[in-house]
Scaffold this motif. Structure first.
Motif, short mmCIF file in Angstrom:
data_model
loop_
_atom_site.label_atom_id
_atom_site.label_comp_id
_atom_site.label_asym_id
_atom_site.label_seq_id
_atom_site.Cartn_x
_atom_site.Cartn_y
_atom_site.Cartn_z
N ASN A 109 126.69 99.73 102.34
CA ASN A 109 127.26 98.38 102.39
C ASN A 109 126.54 97.61 103.49
N LEU A 111 126.76 94.46 104.73
CA LEU A 111 127.50 93.62 105.66
C LEU A 111 128.19 94.46 106.73
N SER A 112 128.74 95.60 106.35
CA SER A 112 129.36 96.49 107.34
C SER A 112 128.35 97.46 107.93
N TRP A 113 127.20 97.57 107.27
CA TRP A 113 126.10 98.47 107.69
C TRP A 113 126.62 99.90 107.80
N GLN A 114 127.31 100.34 106.74
CA GLN A 114 127.91 101.67 106.72
C GLN A 114 127.51 102.42 105.46
N LEU A 123 133.99 106.76 103.79
CA LEU A 123 133.02 106.44 104.83
C LEU A 123 132.56 107.73 105.50
N ILE A 158 131.33 88.67 113.67
CA ILE A 158 130.11 89.18 113.05
C ILE A 158 128.87 88.97 113.91
N SER A 161 127.13 92.26 114.84
CA SER A 161 127.07 93.31 113.82
C SER A 161 125.64 93.80 113.63
N TYR A 163 124.20 94.12 110.78
CA TYR A 163 123.58 93.21 109.81
C TYR A 163 122.97 92.01 110.54
#
Length: 379
Positions: A109, A111-114, A123, A158, A161, A163
């Motif tokens: 993902n 946007l969450s960089w996960q 996760l 954000i 973050s 991202y």
């Protein structure tokens, strides 16, 4: 789809950098030379929505060139579009090919960089991706190294973050806590004598559209508030500065009769390793990429509601742009679903929050693709 789908935001950034004397690529959007450009991006503000609710955005609607539009590129989703803006490249070049996609066997993902286990959706905080996610050198990095000052005003949630650090590399990130804080920080950073690009992100309209629906009462109130804030920012600018307002994508709704739930459809689940991405733009990864029977099952069930393309077909059609890197190619699903009309493919068990949304984007309809391009000068 005879020509590759190009990101209008990438074209816009090339033109902005040319305007500031900092770009090498050809500019397809005519902008006057300027020492200061302020680019306001309103997440989720489709051009059709702005036309429909122009009375709630009197400042933006009063601009003489309000009818100009861009196409956001594919997929019409925030992670890909903002990367196109900062890198000045299409999604196939920068590598963020969806709201989520597979990388090195994980579901990523951006946007969450996960990283998530694609089978369970859980996760995995211990997982680490060795592959470079954003392949292109950012246009912002190159412009900054050539002496352009770049400020990026982002909500505090954000601003720090992964991202942001990766995609907006090259900019000085200025976090703000609320609308008043944004205005104050913007005012204190303005008036620079050097060439300057200022990026201001407004994210709340997109969230409101997802939760309450585009055009809902709360959505209209939010649009009106953003319109007022952009007018205030414009009043802080020098007369020869440029103000540009655009968006990363538009938004539409899905019909219950055209909504399919993958988690309740065993026939579709057979032969599928994982699916991810937006509800209207799904990557489907097969257990066996050569499983023609699985592809046929999907087409038999969803024909008429989705454009269904194999990875190879998507590349031939230029869905992710003219140039697709090897890394980006591997991230594209074995089967790609692009919603027609008001269709959607939900996952009620795996994605209950997204399933509850009223507003959606990601696909190729004008409601999702067309974003405004408003160009004005300072006060």
């Amino acid at each position: 789809m005879s020509q590759p789908i190009r990101s209008g935001l990438a074209s816009l950034m090339n033109s902005v950098l040319q305007s500031l004397g900092a770009g090498d690529n050809a500019a397809s959007i005519g902008l006057p030379r300027s020492k200061q450009v302020v680019l306001c991006l309103v997440d989720g503000l489709g051009a059709q929505l702005l036309d429909r609710y122009a009375h709630r955005a009197p400042y933006l609607s009063s601009q003489a060139n309000r009818g100009q539009v861009l196409r956001s590129g594919f997929p019409s989703t925030t992670a890909a579009s903002l990367a196109s803006l900062a890198t000045a490249e299409d999604s196939g070049s920068h590598g963020i090919v969806g709201a989520a996609f597979n990388v090195e066997g994980w579901q990523f993902n951006p946007l969450s960089w996960q990283l998530f286990d694609p089978r369970t959706g859980r996760l995995d905080a211990a997982a680490a991706c060795t592959e470079e996610i954003v392949a292109s050198q950012s246009a912002w990095v190159k412009a900054a190294s050539d002496g352009l000052s770049i400020n990026a005003f982002l909500p505090v949630a954000i601003a720090g973050s992964a991202y942001t650090r990766t995609v907006f590399n090259g900019a000085k990130v200025i976090a703000f806590t609320d609308p008043d804080d944004l205005i104050a920080r913007f005012r204190s950073a303005s008036g620079c004598n050097d060439r300057q690009l200022t990026y201001v992100y407004f994210g709340e309209l997109d969230l409101c559209g997802h939760l309450h629906g585009p055009g809902s009462g709360k959505w209209q109130d939010t649009l009106e508030d953003i319109d007022q804030r952009i007018r205030i920012l414009r009043d802080q600018l020098a007369q020869d500065a440029l103000l540009i307002v655009t968006a990363d994508h538009g938004m539409t709704t899905i019909d219950e009769a055209r909504t399919f739930d993958f988690d309740l459809m065993p026939d579709l689940q057979r032969g599928v390793a994982s699916i991810c991405g937006d509800i209207r733009a799904r990557h489907v990864y097969l257990q066996d990429p050569a499983d023609a029977d699985a592809v046929k099952r999907w087409r038999d069930v969803l024909a008429g509601h989705f454009e269904m393309l194999t990875r190879e077909q998507a590349l031939v059609l230029g869905l992710f742009g003219k140039n697709v890197t090897d890394a980006a190619c591997k991230r594209i699903g074995d089967l790609l679903l692009v919603a027609r009309d008001n269709a959607g493919l939900i996952r009620s068990a795996r994605e209950p929050f997204q399933t509850s949304w009223r507003g959606h984007h990601g696909a190729l309809s004008d409601a999702e693709q067309l974003v405004p391009l408003i160009i004005a000068t300072g006060a």
